[in-house]
Design a protein around this motif. Sequence first.
Motif, mmCIF file in Angstrom:
data_model
loop_
_atom_site.group_PDB
_atom_site.id
_atom_site.type_symbol
_atom_site.label_atom_id
_atom_site.label_comp_id
_atom_site.label_asym_id
_atom_site.label_seq_id
_atom_site.Cartn_x
_atom_site.Cartn_y
_atom_site.Cartn_z
ATOM 1 N N CYS A 44 0.848 -1.198 0.000
ATOM 2 C CA CYS A 44 0.000 0.000 0.000
ATOM 3 C C CYS A 44 0.882 1.246 0.000
ATOM 4 N N THR A 45 1.695 1.383 -1.021
ATOM 5 C CA THR A 45 2.640 2.492 -1.058
ATOM 6 C C THR A 45 2.060 3.742 -1.689
ATOM 7 N N ALA A 46 0.907 3.639 -2.311
ATOM 8 C CA ALA A 46 0.279 4.800 -2.951
ATOM 9 C C ALA A 46 -1.228 4.650 -2.833
ATOM 10 N N PRO A 47 -1.949 5.734 -2.997
ATOM 11 C CA PRO A 47 -3.408 5.672 -2.819
ATOM 12 C C PRO A 47 -4.132 4.929 -3.937
ATOM 13 N N GLY A 105 -7.834 2.825 -0.839
ATOM 14 C CA GLY A 105 -7.859 3.247 -2.232
ATOM 15 C C GLY A 105 -7.545 2.111 -3.192
ATOM 16 N N ILE A 106 -6.699 1.212 -2.770
ATOM 17 C CA ILE A 106 -6.260 0.125 -3.629
ATOM 18 C C ILE A 106 -7.283 -0.992 -3.699
ATOM 19 N N ARG A 107 -7.860 -1.275 -2.558
ATOM 20 C CA ARG A 107 -8.745 -2.418 -2.428
ATOM 21 C C ARG A 107 -9.914 -2.382 -3.425
ATOM 22 N N ASP A 250 -10.439 8.978 -9.865
ATOM 23 C CA ASP A 250 -10.285 10.332 -9.333
ATOM 24 C C ASP A 250 -8.841 10.820 -9.450
ATOM 25 N N MET A 251 -7.939 9.953 -9.858
ATOM 26 C CA MET A 251 -6.553 10.370 -10.024
ATOM 27 C C MET A 251 -6.160 10.485 -11.493
ATOM 28 N N VAL A 252 -6.681 9.587 -12.308
ATOM 29 C CA VAL A 252 -6.520 9.698 -13.758
ATOM 30 C C VAL A 252 -7.892 9.420 -14.358
ATOM 31 N N SER A 253 -8.420 10.406 -15.068
ATOM 32 C CA SER A 253 -9.779 10.256 -15.570
ATOM 33 C C SER A 253 -9.829 9.168 -16.646
ATOM 34 N N PRO A 254 -10.995 8.570 -16.824
ATOM 35 C CA PRO A 254 -11.134 7.552 -17.876
ATOM 36 C C PRO A 254 -10.693 8.099 -19.239
ATOM 37 N N TYR A 255 -10.976 9.357 -19.487
ATOM 38 C CA TYR A 255 -10.565 9.943 -20.767
ATOM 39 C C TYR A 255 -9.045 9.961 -20.903
ATOM 40 N N MET A 309 -12.328 -2.232 -18.866
ATOM 41 C CA MET A 309 -11.996 -3.172 -17.786
ATOM 42 C C MET A 309 -12.021 -2.484 -16.427
ATOM 43 N N ILE A 310 -11.485 -1.285 -16.366
ATOM 44 C CA ILE A 310 -11.416 -0.677 -15.034
ATOM 45 C C ILE A 310 -12.457 0.411 -14.794
ATOM 46 N N HIS A 311 -12.881 1.108 -15.844
ATOM 47 C CA HIS A 311 -13.813 2.214 -15.615
ATOM 48 C C HIS A 311 -15.227 1.904 -16.099
ATOM 49 N N GLY A 312 -15.410 0.735 -16.691
ATOM 50 C CA GLY A 312 -16.741 0.381 -17.162
ATOM 51 C C GLY A 312 -16.922 0.724 -18.631
#
Length: 417
Positions: A44-47, A105-107, A250-255, A309-312
């Motif tokens: 868990c080194t980053a959010p 954040g990771i979970r 919330d850290m890198v937008s799907p776009y 896969m990750i954002h739907g």
Amino acid sequence: MSAYKSELLDVLASRGFIHQVSEPEALDALARSSKITAYIGFDCTAPSLHIGNLMVIMLLYWLQQTGHRPIALMGGGTTRVGDPSGKDETRRILTDQIINENLRGIRAVFAKFLKFGEGPGDAVMANNADWLNSLNYIDFLRDVGRHFSINRMLSFDSVKTRLDREQELSFLEFNYMILQAYDFVELNKRYGCVLQMGASDQWGNIVSGIDLGRRMGTPQLYALTCPLLTTSSGAKMGKTAAGAVWLNADMVSPYDYWQYLRNTDDADVVRLLKLLTVMPLDEIGRLAALKGQDINEAKKILATEATAMIHGRAAADAAAETARRTFEEGALAQTLPTIEIARTELDPGLSVLAAFVKAGLVTSNGDARRQIKGGGIRVNDVAVTDEKMALTQSQLTPEGVIKLSLGRKRHVLLKPV
RNA sequence: GGGGGAGUGUCCCGAGUGGCAAAGGGGGCGGACUGUAAAUCCGCUGGCUUACGCCUUCGUAGGUUCGAGUCCUACCUCCCCCA
């Protein structure tokens, strides 16, 4: 295609996931004859996890898809120590509070790839803080520590490179390997876990776990690693000007995520389709036949499938559509990243410099000035030459926004409210 | 405990031994060319400023000097040799 008889290893091998496997024949036979339980640890080194972690998440995905049971192990305990593998310098010691926030954040991301639950094939979420935090030092040294040879540990890459480069390796970090080895044994006891997977830099740590298991009486354990996610030029993937390509929206937008993959090198497209999407191999084979500018079709599919896969699916399609309008029609897509400003800010005129800083396209006024000199800044698709230019209501497009662009690819809409 | 060496632009590596916002790479960003690609070429890569200029920066804190990354002192961290 591959020489493996089990569906699990066959799928992993044919999609390019396998870097090293310990005792491949025995593992292959085991995976064919039974449901196995396998784990991967995530510190868990980053959010958020980033795109470089995605490949190992896909390992868990395929594990479950081929009928086996995945364990996503959160490193709530090991993060307190810090893995020296692949790091030149000691990691900053994180506070427990930060570790817990990162863990949250990771979970969340795993639920998008795995089905969790209580059923036989359902994935398990574990946290090594549950057993590591309560260890008694002396007991641990006697039960576990005695099985480790310092001579041997010094020969592992993670340790050796530090020593060779005369960089410090603290005793704290030196213990990481032991704790990770212990995790493997503990997961075997708790869940019957027999396989640990991970990226190739984890090989040494994983093998230590196998050795420890043998000495502590577990059944035979196995290791499987995948290559690090790199570009064809060998650089680690996932770094951009803005930082890492995170998986959390919330850290890198799907776009932006879509854009990152859209800009993949030609040489990497097929490999990434196999690794980061679940598209059947024969369809990927068709895309692989594309040549020249047609490869762009494959890149769009890669971007959309991987984003889905990750954002739907909906977010992925929206990103694709935004990109299509912006780049292929040259039109103004209202769905571009937008920042809002108070309408009154435009009355006295908002300096272009300030506007671009606000939009996050440049880091400072000076940066903006340099970009203007270099011809890289445009407002409503017109290059800006005067750094004193002010934005006012008169620049609003019929859609009621002002389009700010840095270079050909990065656009932000300024919207007065 | 004694002796020797090292820490440089907060992305990294690295020259620099009294005039330095600091050589050179890599990476990154922008431009040209293209296909939102690669390769190549060009520009930029501390902050504020229209500008003159001002401010901050070479492990930390002091000192010498008109002037310190550079010299001196103390301290911190790391490496090597001796005990």
